[in-house]
Design a protein around this motif. Structure first.
Motif, PDB file in Angstrom:
ATOM      1  N   ARG A  33       0.823  -1.214   0.000  1.00 61.72           N
ATOM      2  CA  ARG A  33       0.000   0.000   0.000  1.00 61.72           C
ATOM      3  C   ARG A  33       0.856   1.262   0.000  1.00 61.72           C
ATOM      4  NH1 ARG A  33      -4.780  -1.625   4.358  1.00 61.72           N
ATOM      5  NH2 ARG A  33      -5.592  -3.421   3.184  1.00 61.72           N
ATOM      6  N   ALA A  37       0.796   4.274  -2.675  1.00 66.03           N
ATOM      7  CA  ALA A  37       0.601   5.666  -2.255  1.00 66.03           C
ATOM      8  C   ALA A  37       1.686   6.561  -2.833  1.00 66.03           C
ATOM      9  CB  ALA A  37       0.597   5.753  -0.721  1.00 66.03           C
ATOM     10  N   LEU A  41       1.143   9.482  -5.591  1.00 68.54           N
ATOM     11  CA  LEU A  41       1.545  10.856  -5.282  1.00 68.54           C
ATOM     12  C   LEU A  41       2.490  11.394  -6.352  1.00 68.54           C
ATOM     13  CD1 LEU A  41       1.492  13.251  -3.341  1.00 68.54           C
ATOM     14  CD2 LEU A  41       3.398  12.179  -2.102  1.00 68.54           C
ATOM     15  N   ILE A 185      -5.188   8.615  -6.873  1.00 69.78           N
ATOM     16  CA  ILE A 185      -5.060   9.098  -5.499  1.00 69.78           C
ATOM     17  C   ILE A 185      -6.195   8.542  -4.630  1.00 69.78           C
ATOM     18  CG2 ILE A 185      -5.327  11.149  -4.039  1.00 69.78           C
ATOM     19  CD1 ILE A 185      -2.558  10.956  -5.072  1.00 69.78           C
ATOM     20  N   ALA A 188      -5.456   4.950  -3.837  1.00 73.64           N
ATOM     21  CA  ALA A 188      -4.400   4.805  -2.829  1.00 73.64           C
ATOM     22  C   ALA A 188      -4.908   5.132  -1.429  1.00 73.64           C
ATOM     23  CB  ALA A 188      -3.219   5.700  -3.186  1.00 73.64           C
ATOM     24  N   ILE A 189      -5.726   6.152  -1.324  1.00 71.40           N
ATOM     25  CA  ILE A 189      -6.276   6.535  -0.018  1.00 71.40           C
ATOM     26  C   ILE A 189      -7.202   5.449   0.527  1.00 71.40           C
ATOM     27  CG2 ILE A 189      -7.813   8.151   1.169  1.00 71.40           C
ATOM     28  CD1 ILE A 189      -6.708  10.352  -0.651  1.00 71.40           C
ATOM     29  N   ALA A 192      -5.303   2.580   1.850  1.00 69.41           N
ATOM     30  CA  ALA A 192      -4.625   2.868   3.118  1.00 69.41           C
ATOM     31  C   ALA A 192      -5.531   2.635   4.321  1.00 69.41           C
ATOM     32  CB  ALA A 192      -4.108   4.302   3.122  1.00 69.41           C
TER      33      ALA A 192
END
Length: 218
Positions: A33, A37, A41, A185, A188-189, A192
């Motif tokens: 993860r 991320a 980014l 994004i 990825a969030i 997380a």
């Protein structure tokens, strides 16, 4: 009593038997993860530099791409995929794309971004990295039914093939690139904050497939 109970790992019932999740399993997911991320980014920052700056720092974009590619490679090392052949294929695609990017970057006087944009056929090489990324999107869409990855799976090849064949207008390319960056994004969030066990999967399946492979070799 409480400490001893807390130290006992939770037992999960898999398709081919019981299994437990170890600290190494959890660490692997965290690394997977984290790689996603960082890749997201780097990709988003690079996209922002291209879309919202009339004179972007192209050298910085090259460094951001390097960070994106390296982070993606780390994720591909730690991702859990039941089909070993598919896992290896994604890693090979990433390696081909990474080597192509290095060759392109060091064999031209222009920056990597300029070369890829001005010579679309270079996507035949560097595009393998994005084939691997699309494989991750597809896996996440299939396993977790994520809307953003369902959209990213067709967007990535559409943009790359559209640019390579010169059939997409520049405005359409910019829109697709922006959508890609935003959804990456979001993906990825959401990863997380997702519970860790689902990303590990059914370890009994991995053990079963490993056993079957050993039998075939024997």
């Amino acid at each position: 009593m409480t400490t001893q109970t807390a130290s006992i790992p939770e037992i999960y019932q898999g398709q081919f038997g019981e299994f437990t999740i170890t600290k190494d399993d959890r660490l692997g997911v965290v690394i997977y993860r984290a790689g996603l991320a960082i890749a997201a980014l780097c990709f988003a920052v690079g996209t922002g530099l291209v879309l919202f700056n009339d004179n972007p720092n192209l050298q910085l974009i090259t460094f951001l791409y390097a960070g994106f590619s390296l982070a993606l490679g780390i994720s591909l090392l730690t991702i859990h995929i039941y089909m070993v052949e598919l896992h290896r294929a994604l890693q090979v695609f990433w390696a081909i794309g990474s080597i192509s990017a290095i060759v392109i970057a060091f064999s031209n006087s222009e920056t990597l971004a300029q070369t890829v944009y001005n010579y679309p056929l270079t996507i035949f090489g560097i595009g393998f990295t994005f084939v691997a990324l699309t494989g991750i999107y597809f896996k996440e869409a299939f396993c977790f039914n994520r809307l953003e990855t369902k959209l990213l799976t067709p967007i990535v090849p559409l943009l790359l093939l559209g640019h390579m064949t010169n059939i997409l207008p520049v405005k359409a390319e910019k829109v697709l690139l922006a959508v890609w960056a935003v959804f990456f994004i979001i993906f990825a969030i959401r990863k997380a904050i997702q519970a860790i066990p689902p990303d590990i999967g059914d370890k009994s399946v991995f053990e079963y497939l490993k056993g079957q492979k050993t039998k075939v070799k024997g």
